[in-house]
Design an enzyme around this catalytic site. Structure first.
Site, short mmCIF file in Angstrom:
data_model
loop_
_atom_site.label_atom_id
_atom_site.label_comp_id
_atom_site.label_asym_id
_atom_site.label_seq_id
_atom_site.Cartn_x
_atom_site.Cartn_y
_atom_site.Cartn_z
N ALA A 23 -45.09 2.76 -3.02
CA ALA A 23 -46.37 3.36 -2.65
C ALA A 23 -46.12 4.72 -2.01
CB ALA A 23 -47.16 2.46 -1.72
N GLY A 24 -46.09 5.74 -2.86
CA GLY A 24 -45.93 7.11 -2.37
C GLY A 24 -47.23 7.85 -2.57
N GLU A 74 -46.57 14.33 2.75
CA GLU A 74 -48.01 14.35 3.07
C GLU A 74 -48.84 14.69 1.84
OE1 GLU A 74 -49.68 15.68 6.71
OE2 GLU A 74 -47.77 15.51 7.76
#
Length: 383
Positions: free
Chosen positions: A129-130, A363
């Site tokens: 899960a990036g 981010e």
């Protein structure tokens, strides 16, 4: 350009620049080589009250905002992107508490974070899960007055060094993204340990490691906002923090430009400083223009957030995407201007280039930022 900073912001900028020049620049190469966490520098930053600038005054801060944070992050990054991100990542872990914490949670956690006595981290990324944050597998199951966390987070900046963590976990997998929740987790909680420390290309002064939760018992009072609001917490946090990443990229680019201009003035070829050659002059002119354009975008977005404008997702994504792309280009051009010396670790140009790359990735990758920008444009046209 004059960005019409207040007298207080100019003082903050001058203080951060002094720390960067006198305390960070001389040790940047050392920390890049050893990968030690720069606690001595962070303690100095804390003593200078720079951790307090983005925390509300009623919780021990100085009541500044995102622009103040960006100013400091830019100046520190100008000397070392790795040391700067140790500071900025604490802001990333603090923002969810500022935005969504109850008064009790804010009173408990924010004063220590504002003083720099403790630093924070934010945990959402997982092995699977990036960019697809909805794919997280860490779970939080409510049992009586507690939640039991199980799972692994990785690529967490300040991992193993922070004392206060905000962690996203699934409380209801059946609801997909709406089943995620945010929790405050303290270092030392039974069942909370640390895994692999990553060996990175750049920002090597910062620690990036796994967070491992094995039947980790969290008091229900540590739930941020409400169950199911984890991704709202995440997205609102990133809207607020992405200008900080952009400021990191901006500072790295400015630092590389400084090195390139200094070298071009001193390096003599064919009997002249290479700064006298038009080919070099044009490169420097493009680099300087791109850096200044980044600064305008970053500062403008930060001012919007501080003014209370709610829908800043597009502008925040633009600032992060553009500044980080510029950082990669400017640092690469700086290496080119230094020629063979740019490729050697005796000179700082190659470090700036290595440090710049991650700003295009974390981010939210710049591809994801472009998706955000495009979707917002389409929505605006549909109104």
């Amino acid at each position: 350009m004059d960005y019409l900073l207040t007298d207080e912001q100019k003082m903050i900028q001058e203080l951060a620049r002094k720390i960067a020049v006198e305390k960070i620049a001389p040790v940047a190469a050392k920390y890049d080589k050893t990968e030690e966490f720069p606690w001595d520098v962070l303690k100095l930053i804390a003593l200078s009250d720079l951790f307090a600038i983005f925390v509300p005054a009623e919780y021990g801060g100085t009541g500044g905002g995102v622009l103040d944070l960006c100013i400091v992050t830019e100046e520190l990054s100008r000397a070392c992107g790795g040391i700067a991100v140790c500071y900025a990542a604490s802001a990333l872990g603090t923002f969810p508490i500022i935005l969504f914490g109850s008064d009790e949670q804010k009173k408990k956690y924010l004063p220590d974070l504002a003083s720099g006595k403790k630093i924070a981290a934010f945990g959402i990324t997982e092995p699977e899960a990036g960019s697809d944050a909805s794919g997280i597998k860490t779970t939080a199951k409510k049992e009586g007055d507690h939640y039991i966390l199980n799972g692994t987070k990785h690529f967490i900046t300040n991992g193993a060094e922070a004392e206060t963590y905000v962690v996203i976990a699934m409380t209801n997998k059946a609801k997909g993204a709406r089943g995620a929740s945010a929790f405050i987790v303290e270092k030392g909680t039974p069942g909370f340990t640390f895994g692999k420390k990553e060996d990175k290309l750049g920002i090597r002064a910062s620690v990036t490691s796994e967070l491992v939760f094995t039947d980790c018992k969290i008091p229900k009072e540590n739930l941020l906002a409400k169950e199911g609001m984890g991704f709202i917490v995440t997205m609102k946090t990133f809207d607020m923090s992405r200008p900080g990443v952009a400021a990191q990229a901006l500072g790295i680019a400015q630092g590389a430009l400084d090195v390139a201009v200094k070298y071009a003035r001193e390096r003599v070829q064919f009997g002249k400083p290479i700064s006298s050659f038009q080919g070099i002059q044009w490169m420097l002119a493009d680099m300087a223009t791109q850096v200044e354009a980044s600064r305008g975008l970053v500062y403008s977005c930060a001012r919007e957030i501080d003014a209370g404008i709610k829908d800043v997702a597009k502008d925040s994504a633009m600032a992060k995407m553009y500044a980080s792309d510029v950082a990669m280009k400017v640092t690469t051009d700086a290496v080119q201007i230094l020629g063979g010396y740019g490729y050697m670790k005796d000179y700082p140009a190659e470090k700036y280039m290595r440090d710049a790359k991650i700003t295009q990735i974390y981010e939210g990758t710049n591809q994801i930022q472009r998706n955000i920008i495009a979707l917002q444009l389409i929505k605006e046209m549909a109104k």
